[in-house]
Design a protein around this motif. Sequence first.
Motif, mmCIF file in Angstrom:
data_model
loop_
_atom_site.group_PDB
_atom_site.id
_atom_site.type_symbol
_atom_site.label_atom_id
_atom_site.label_comp_id
_atom_site.label_asym_id
_atom_site.label_seq_id
_atom_site.Cartn_x
_atom_site.Cartn_y
_atom_site.Cartn_z
ATOM 1 N N SER A 116 -19.798 41.309 26.141
ATOM 2 C CA SER A 116 -18.839 40.993 27.202
ATOM 3 C C SER A 116 -17.483 41.664 27.020
ATOM 4 C CB SER A 116 -18.649 39.478 27.306
ATOM 5 O OG SER A 116 -18.066 38.950 26.132
ATOM 6 N N TRP A 117 -17.184 42.201 25.827
ATOM 7 C CA TRP A 117 -15.887 42.859 25.610
ATOM 8 C C TRP A 117 -15.972 44.318 26.026
ATOM 9 C CZ3 TRP A 117 -14.578 40.753 20.016
ATOM 10 C CH2 TRP A 117 -14.369 39.363 20.102
ATOM 11 N N ALA A 118 -16.212 44.529 27.291
ATOM 12 C CA ALA A 118 -16.380 45.880 27.830
ATOM 13 C C ALA A 118 -16.087 45.833 29.325
ATOM 14 C CB ALA A 118 -17.794 46.390 27.582
ATOM 15 N N GLU A 119 -15.956 47.017 29.910
ATOM 16 C CA GLU A 119 -15.662 47.064 31.347
ATOM 17 C C GLU A 119 -16.888 46.724 32.181
ATOM 18 O OE1 GLU A 119 -12.113 50.133 32.039
ATOM 19 O OE2 GLU A 119 -13.843 51.093 31.082
ATOM 20 N N TYR A 120 -18.073 47.007 31.647
ATOM 21 C CA TYR A 120 -19.327 46.674 32.329
ATOM 22 C C TYR A 120 -20.313 46.111 31.316
ATOM 23 C CZ TYR A 120 -17.676 49.482 36.279
ATOM 24 O OH TYR A 120 -16.937 49.982 37.335
ATOM 25 N N ALA A 121 -21.219 45.269 31.792
ATOM 26 C CA ALA A 121 -22.258 44.714 30.923
ATOM 27 C C ALA A 121 -23.571 44.635 31.686
ATOM 28 C CB ALA A 121 -21.859 43.325 30.427
ATOM 29 N N ALA A 122 -24.673 44.992 31.008
ATOM 30 C CA ALA A 122 -26.014 44.834 31.567
ATOM 31 C C ALA A 122 -26.575 43.516 31.066
ATOM 32 C CB ALA A 122 -26.907 45.991 31.134
ATOM 33 N N ILE A 123 -26.857 42.597 31.990
ATOM 34 C CA ILE A 123 -27.245 41.236 31.632
ATOM 35 C C ILE A 123 -28.581 40.889 32.303
ATOM 36 C CG2 ILE A 123 -26.550 38.809 31.609
ATOM 37 C CD1 ILE A 123 -24.623 40.636 30.111
ATOM 38 N N PRO A 124 -29.572 40.385 31.562
ATOM 39 C CA PRO A 124 -30.793 39.891 32.206
ATOM 40 C C PRO A 124 -30.440 38.811 33.232
ATOM 41 C CG PRO A 124 -31.101 40.059 29.845
ATOM 42 C CD PRO A 124 -29.638 40.282 30.085
ATOM 43 N N ALA A 125 -31.047 38.893 34.391
ATOM 44 C CA ALA A 125 -30.678 38.013 35.496
ATOM 45 C C ALA A 125 -30.855 36.536 35.155
ATOM 46 C CB ALA A 125 -31.499 38.365 36.733
ATOM 47 N N GLU A 126 -31.807 36.207 34.277
ATOM 48 C CA GLU A 126 -32.070 34.810 33.958
ATOM 49 C C GLU A 126 -30.897 34.127 33.247
ATOM 50 O OE1 GLU A 126 -34.612 35.998 29.936
ATOM 51 O OE2 GLU A 126 -35.394 34.524 31.329
#
Length: 324
Positions: A95-105
């Motif tokens: 989360s300490w970034a400008e963008y994050a790839a997160i599993p939708a669940e």
Amino acid sequence: MKAIVFDHIGPPLEVLRLAEVPVPQIKDNEVLVKMISAPISPGDFLFIENLYPEPKTPSFPQQIGGNHGAGIVQRAGKDVNIEPGTYVAFSYYNSWAEYAAIPAEWLMPLPSGFPPEKAGQFFNLITAWDLLEAARVKAGDWLALTAGNSTVSTMVLQFAKARNVNVISLVRRAHLSLEEMGASEVIELSSLSGSVGDRIAEITSNKGVSAVVDNVGGPVTGELIRRMAFGGQIIINGGMSAERFELHNFDVLLQGIEIRSHVYRYFFTPPHQSEMEELRQIAEASASPEFKVPVGGVNPLDQFKKAVSETLSHPERGKQFFQM
């Protein structure tokens, strides 16, 4: 994109660094979140020092820091039924970034307009809600909170006040206006002349507290347990003190006391669809300006050393956030 990363295990101020990394590519079950707010929490430091159990362990090189945050969905994978533009919180990684790839669940939708300082630490609001539920207190009961200045304790305090529960907040030194947040009494340990147990007895007219949410440990915890009402609950949520407390079996047995640990409900598993209504209730109960979340500072990513140092040195001043 900018991100705060680390390449090996160690103290946060020694291993964290600011880096330029690619915007993550999402998988079919993921979304790309443009981050808005991400807090610095004690658990983030445990992750950096690899003190969490599997599978919550860093992956090198360039592991991005931060386990919680909130932002706006930019893109969704083909297996994801969530619209771009959706405001979400999550407890996951990176989360300490400008963008994050997160599993939708792992996503928790938030109402539009939900304050970013609350969205970024929605996991703390969930924890506070769950701690109050675990305490099993009802209107008119007495609840004691250790580390009363902490973010979670102030949230428990306000949820409890809304249910007409009497709250005693214990602090080393008073830094916040806890009475304005709803505390019935504040015990400042650094200036207390007698024992904690005697003060509890005085406040409760010898009834004792029905529950304790303990984030500290040490001798004070033992005193609180010995001043509990019959059938009381003690919920262990942290261990800020290096000291231990001592009890005799009869301190627990003859008072019918139950001692339990608390682990954040989404530590290992993501939210279930059946829980979404309760999460909506938590957001609704905490959204108003009257529900206070102390903020110690809002920082750009490139000021991470200052933000981390402040968190380590003065956590009682409120949560430090990264805002992207």
